[in-house]
Design a protein around this motif. Structure first.
Motif, PDB file in Angstrom:
ATOM      1  N   PRO A 192       0.802  -1.250  -0.091  1.00 38.08           N
ATOM      2  CA  PRO A 192      -0.072  -0.183   0.037  1.00 38.08           C
ATOM      3  C   PRO A 192       0.796   1.219  -0.015  1.00 38.08           C
ATOM      4  CG  PRO A 192      -0.989  -1.533   1.625  1.00 38.08           C
ATOM      5  CD  PRO A 192       0.516  -2.028   1.142  1.00 38.08           C
ATOM      6  N   ASP A 193       1.838   1.319   0.544  1.00 37.99           N
ATOM      7  CA  ASP A 193       2.858   2.480   0.780  1.00 37.99           C
ATOM      8  C   ASP A 193       4.048   2.384  -0.215  1.00 37.99           C
ATOM      9  OD1 ASP A 193       4.116   0.510   2.030  1.00 37.99           O
ATOM     10  OD2 ASP A 193       4.698   1.525   3.534  1.00 37.99           O
ATOM     11  N   VAL A 194       3.797   1.530  -1.369  1.00 42.20           N
ATOM     12  CA  VAL A 194       5.128   1.513  -2.219  1.00 42.20           C
ATOM     13  C   VAL A 194       5.501   2.832  -2.961  1.00 42.20           C
ATOM     14  CG1 VAL A 194       3.414   1.073  -4.408  1.00 42.20           C
ATOM     15  CG2 VAL A 194       5.752   0.426  -4.480  1.00 42.20           C
ATOM     16  N   THR A 195       6.886   2.830  -3.184  1.00 43.35           N
ATOM     17  CA  THR A 195       7.382   4.022  -3.753  1.00 43.35           C
ATOM     18  C   THR A 195       8.365   3.596  -4.817  1.00 43.35           C
ATOM     19  OG1 THR A 195       7.328   5.165  -1.627  1.00 43.35           O
ATOM     20  CG2 THR A 195       8.692   6.332  -3.548  1.00 43.35           C
ATOM     21  N   THR A 196       8.136   4.349  -5.977  1.00 41.16           N
ATOM     22  CA  THR A 196       9.042   4.211  -7.034  1.00 41.16           C
ATOM     23  C   THR A 196       9.828   5.244  -7.464  1.00 41.16           C
ATOM     24  OG1 THR A 196       7.884   2.449  -7.941  1.00 41.16           O
ATOM     25  CG2 THR A 196       9.255   3.400  -9.489  1.00 41.16           C
ATOM     26  N   TRP A 197      11.236   4.851  -7.635  1.00 37.11           N
ATOM     27  CA  TRP A 197      12.354   6.128  -8.077  1.00 37.11           C
ATOM     28  C   TRP A 197      12.690   5.724  -9.467  1.00 37.11           C
ATOM     29  CZ3 TRP A 197      12.023   4.202  -2.980  1.00 37.11           C
ATOM     30  CH2 TRP A 197      11.880   5.287  -2.081  1.00 37.11           C
TER      31      TRP A 197
END
Length: 285
Positions: A192-197
């Protein structure tokens, strides 16, 4: 002389790479260290390994201070350059945890001196007195910086690390879902709190800011893969920075790398995509 240097070459490269997050810069530092070793009075060197590590650390400190200025003008998120590793290399103490992409990103937030102190203390087990001699600081200062750097890294590094089998399973499921353009399949893999760079450096298509949330991340990823200029991109499971990730190729040419952080429930908590073609040197076998 050459044999002694070659014996420690991989260690020296690993030291410079962890300090700089750049394969090209690390190679330059190792070459500069060889020149200094070649010119040194080796009869006065009691411990060649310590001497060489000290030389590489100080050369890296000088390079890092100038590199940080350049990174302030970098287009989009800056990620360390990925490197191909192998399971046996990843298990070595000198290359294990601190070569992972997630930890290298955390090390980037330290000051150059804190980074050197952390690496020498936590990775190589140098005493505070030895580190003080390497970087030219007092032992009291080194103790303080070591404590601050360790707390900083522990607070920001991933709180959960998947084992090798789980990490490979995550990479394989992600590859299958992306290859099939399966939005629901990608969504099911994301925390739910995934982040992509994504690091494109302004050279190739990449998000200029981090992306947050499963829906935003999944739709962006599949949208990029659907673009005409990336048709034919293949994803291969590979050991990248000591963990199972994805090596991206197009027409036999390496065009990127993807690393993952796992959440405790086995889903993907973070995705780091290195896409800048100028930063893929370490993906050559």
């Amino acid at each position: 002389m050459t044999d002694v240097f070659e014996e420690h070459r991989r260690l020296l490269f690993g030291t410079a790479y962890r300090m700089l997050g750049s394969v090209a810069d690390a190679e330059d530092i190792v070459q500069d260290a060889w020149l200094k070793w070649n010119q040194a009075d080796r009869s006065a060197v009691d411990h060649p390994k310590a001497y060489l590590v000290r030389t590489v650390t100080n050369l890296s400190l000088n390079r890092l201070k100038s590199a940080q200025v350049a990174r302030e003008a970098y287009v989009g998120p800056w990620l360390p350059e990925p490197i191909l590793t192998s399971p046996d290399v990843a298990e070595e103490a000198e290359l294990a945890d601190t070569v992972s992409m997630a930890v290298l990103v955390v090390l980037e937030t330290l000051t150059p001196t804190e980074r050197a102190v952390f690496m020498l203390r936590e990775v190589f087990g140098y005493s505070h007195a030895e580190i003080a001699e390497v970087i030219g600081k007092s032992e009291a200062t080194v103790r303080q910086q070591a404590h601050r750097a360790r707390e900083h890294v522990q607070a920001r590094r991933p709180r959960f690390t998947a084992d090798a089998a789980a990490q490979r399973e995550i990479a394989e499921k992600f590859r299958e879902a992306c290859a099939g353009g399966d939005l629901n399949g990608v969504l099911a893999l994301l925390a739910p709190d995934v982040t992509t760079w994504s690091d494109g450096g302004g050279v190739v298509t990449a998000a200029r800011r981090p992306l947050h949330g499963p829906d935003h991340v999944a739709r962006w990823l599949l949208g990029v893969l659907a673009k005409p200029d990336v048709q034919g991109v293949e994803m291969h499971i590979a050991d990248i920075n000591g963990e199972a990730g994805l090596l991206l190729t197009l027409g036999g040419t390496n065009v990127g790398a993807i690393n993952f952080d796992a959440s405790p429930d086995g889903r993907i908590a973070a995705i780091r995509m290195a896409l800048n073609p100028n930063k893929l040197r370490g993906l050559q076998p």
